[in-house]
Structures are given as C-alpha cells and as structure tokens.
Scaffold this motif. Structure first.
Motif, PDB file in Angstrom:
ATOM      1  N   ALA A  68       0.824  -1.202   0.000  1.00 36.19           N
ATOM      2  CA  ALA A  68       0.000   0.000   0.000  1.00 36.19           C
ATOM      3  C   ALA A  68       0.865   1.261   0.000  1.00 36.19           C
ATOM      4  CB  ALA A  68      -0.932   0.003   1.215  1.00 36.19           C
ATOM      5  N   ALA A  72       1.002   4.158  -2.839  1.00 40.98           N
ATOM      6  CA  ALA A  72       0.673   5.526  -2.450  1.00 40.98           C
ATOM      7  C   ALA A  72       1.798   6.482  -2.824  1.00 40.98           C
ATOM      8  CB  ALA A  72       0.397   5.601  -0.946  1.00 40.98           C
ATOM      9  N   THR A  97     -13.834   4.130   6.639  1.00 43.17           N
ATOM     10  CA  THR A  97     -13.175   2.897   6.215  1.00 43.17           C
ATOM     11  C   THR A  97     -12.896   1.989   7.407  1.00 43.17           C
ATOM     12  OG1 THR A  97     -10.952   3.898   6.361  1.00 43.17           O
ATOM     13  CG2 THR A  97     -12.096   4.062   4.249  1.00 43.17           C
ATOM     14  N   GLU A 112      -9.498  -3.806   4.394  1.00 43.40           N
ATOM     15  CA  GLU A 112      -9.603  -2.346   4.463  1.00 43.40           C
ATOM     16  C   GLU A 112      -8.247  -1.684   4.688  1.00 43.40           C
ATOM     17  OE1 GLU A 112      -9.203   0.950   7.236  1.00 43.40           O
ATOM     18  OE2 GLU A 112      -9.327  -1.123   7.953  1.00 43.40           O
ATOM     19  N   PRO A 114      -5.248  -1.481   3.206  1.00 39.19           N
ATOM     20  CA  PRO A 114      -4.587  -0.651   2.183  1.00 39.19           C
ATOM     21  C   PRO A 114      -5.188   0.743   2.063  1.00 39.19           C
ATOM     22  CG  PRO A 114      -4.978  -2.857   1.329  1.00 39.19           C
ATOM     23  CD  PRO A 114      -5.708  -2.761   2.640  1.00 39.19           C
ATOM     24  N   VAL A 115      -6.504   0.858   2.235  1.00 38.95           N
ATOM     25  CA  VAL A 115      -7.149   2.174   2.150  1.00 38.95           C
ATOM     26  C   VAL A 115      -6.695   3.042   3.311  1.00 38.95           C
ATOM     27  CG1 VAL A 115      -9.340   3.406   2.079  1.00 38.95           C
ATOM     28  CG2 VAL A 115      -9.133   1.168   0.983  1.00 38.95           C
ATOM     29  N   THR A 116      -6.666   2.465   4.506  1.00 37.28           N
ATOM     30  CA  THR A 116      -6.227   3.206   5.686  1.00 37.28           C
ATOM     31  C   THR A 116      -4.797   3.701   5.530  1.00 37.28           C
ATOM     32  OG1 THR A 116      -7.703   2.021   7.192  1.00 37.28           O
ATOM     33  CG2 THR A 116      -5.755   3.027   8.162  1.00 37.28           C
ATOM     34  N   THR A 118      -3.104   4.229   2.773  1.00 37.19           N
ATOM     35  CA  THR A 118      -3.042   5.256   1.733  1.00 37.19           C
ATOM     36  C   THR A 118      -3.548   6.591   2.252  1.00 37.19           C
ATOM     37  OG1 THR A 118      -3.347   3.588   0.007  1.00 37.19           O
ATOM     38  CG2 THR A 118      -3.810   5.872  -0.585  1.00 37.19           C
ATOM     39  N   VAL A 119      -4.666   6.584   2.968  1.00 36.30           N
ATOM     40  CA  VAL A 119      -5.237   7.827   3.488  1.00 36.30           C
ATOM     41  C   VAL A 119      -4.280   8.482   4.489  1.00 36.30           C
ATOM     42  CG1 VAL A 119      -7.121   8.795   4.877  1.00 36.30           C
ATOM     43  CG2 VAL A 119      -7.617   7.146   3.076  1.00 36.30           C
ATOM     44  N   ASN A 212      -9.239   4.527  13.551  1.00 39.35           N
ATOM     45  CA  ASN A 212      -8.703   5.037  12.291  1.00 39.35           C
ATOM     46  C   ASN A 212      -8.568   6.555  12.317  1.00 39.35           C
ATOM     47  OD1 ASN A 212      -8.445   2.526  11.106  1.00 39.35           O
ATOM     48  ND2 ASN A 212      -9.471   3.135   9.228  1.00 39.35           N
TER      49      ASN A 212
END
Length: 257
Positions: A68, A72, A97, A112, A114-116, A118-119, A212
C-alpha cells in the motif's frame, strides 16, 4: 554534475522563528490525543491480544502495508496535488473505512488496511505541502515515509533528518525498496496493535472508526511538526531551531508540572 533542488516552495522569511517554534512545541505536547493515551495505557492488554493473532496474519499485515505504501508513493509522484480530503473530512473518511473494516473482524480489517495506509500517507503529504514543501520531489516523499517511523521529532532513534534538504535523490527501484525495508516493519507493528486494540474488551466502545480517525490525526500532527521544524531549519539553521524547540518543550513540561 547534478543540480540540487530546494524541496521548499517559495516562502517568506520570518524574522524570528521563536513564536512558531513555540506553537510547534505546543502541538508536540498535544500530539497524543485522549484515544492514543488510552491505547498506550492498556498496552499490556493489547500485547496479549497481539499474541493471539496468528503469525500468518501478522506477516500479511506487513506485506499489505508495504504494498500500500509503495502504491501511495507512486501515486503521489504523478502530481503535486495529492488527494485532499480537508482537515475534517480526512479523519471522517478514515473513520468510515475503519467502520467497514471493523465490521467483519480480522478478514475485513485486512481488506480495508490498504485504504487506511493510503489515506494516512496522503494526510502526511498534505501536511508537508501545507508547511511549504513540494511533494512531487522524491526526497520530500521519502521524508513523508519516515514520519511513519517517528514517535516525535526528538525521538532518540529518529530525529530530524535535515540532510534531505540539500539532497537530490530518486525514489524508485532499489532506493524505494531499501527505504520501505526500514519503514514498513515498524509501521506494520503499529497497525497490528491497532487491529489488536479493536478486540480488547475494555476498549469495546472504541470502534475501528474511532481508531482510524485517531491514528490519522496522530500521524498528521507528527507530519506538521516534523515538516514545520524542517522548514524553519532550512531558513534559520538546524542547531538554533533544535535548541529553541527543546527549550520550548522543557518550558511546557515545567508549566504542566
């Protein structure tokens, strides 16, 4: 002969960095919010929960984290304007997320993750940009990755890396692999603690959403402090900035005591 690139965007020279250094010291004192302090307080319980996670799960967290971060960083290299959710929307999106990830236990949390990751990295890059740094430069993106390894700008095992201010580097291939090899294990361990914290009974009311949002806010604050000090270092020199920051932290500690 290579030409050195100043990673700082044009910025006015402040006559006295003292007030801004004092503000950064205040931010450092507040960097660990209430939720992070609760997680730290129950660290022993979290360690027990981590021990119950299968080794395969822990290895998967490290693998997912590395992939991730690599993606990113690559996305950030395509343009200066990395995704900007805004100061309030970014934690809200991270919470959203996290809620999805926490709904189905470890399986959905891993999906979930990878989204965390990246954000969080993009929030760090936005903080660097807000402090006047050009995030299209690989040396700035490399420094953003290093934020993920720091407990604070004066941590004994970290410190402020001022060398990148006058350096020109690439962040592809072997260089990126070497940097991630240093960053990923520590950050993956933090994310493993986050997943484990979600299963601690006494923290039952603290959902994946709240965790998160807290983690994103924590790293974004560290990024503002780190890049703020780096900007002042570029303008006023490393030794005086560090000395005044240390003095400001000591003054705050005395006031609190």
């Amino acid at each position: 002969m290579s030409v050195k690139v100043n990673p700082l965007l044009p910025t006015p020279l402040a006559p006295d960095p003292g007030p801004e250094i004092a503000q950064l010291a205040q931010r450092q004192r507040r960097a660990n919010g209430p939720l992070m302090r609760i997680i730290t307080k129950f660290g022993g319980t979290i360690e027990e929960q981590m021990a119950h996670l299968p080794k395969g799960v822990r290895d998967q967290i490290e693998r997912v984290t590395g992939n991730a971060l690599r993606r990113a960083v690559d996305v950030a290299g395509h343009g200066r304007a990395v995704p900007d959710f805004g100061p309030r929307a970014a934690p809200a999106f991270a919470a959203f997320t996290g809620a999805i990830g926490g709904a189905g236990g470890i399986a959905t949390s891993l999906a979930e993750l990878p989204v965390t990751v990246t954000v969080i990295l993009h929030a760090i890059l936005r903080a660097a940009e807000a402090e006047g740094f050009d995030t299209t430069l690989p040396e700035v993106r490399a420094e953003a990755l290093r934020v993920l390894t720091s407990g604070g700008p004066l941590a004994e095992d970290d410190g402020i890396n001022t060398s990148f201010l006058g350096a020109r580097m690439t962040l592809t291939g072997p260089a990126l692999h070497a940097l991630l090899a240093r960053v990923v294990p520590g950050f993956a361990a933090v994310l493993t603690q986050k997943l484990a914290a979600q299963t601690v009974p006494i923290l039952g009311a603290v959902t994946g959403a709240a965790l998160n949002a807290a983690f994103l806010t924590h790293y974004r604050e560290l990024a503002h402090i780190r890049f703020g000090l780096l900007r002042l270092t570029a303008l006023h020199g490393a030794a005086p900035v560090r000395a005044r920051f240390e003095a400001a932290l000591k003054d705050l500690a005395r006031i609190k005591a």
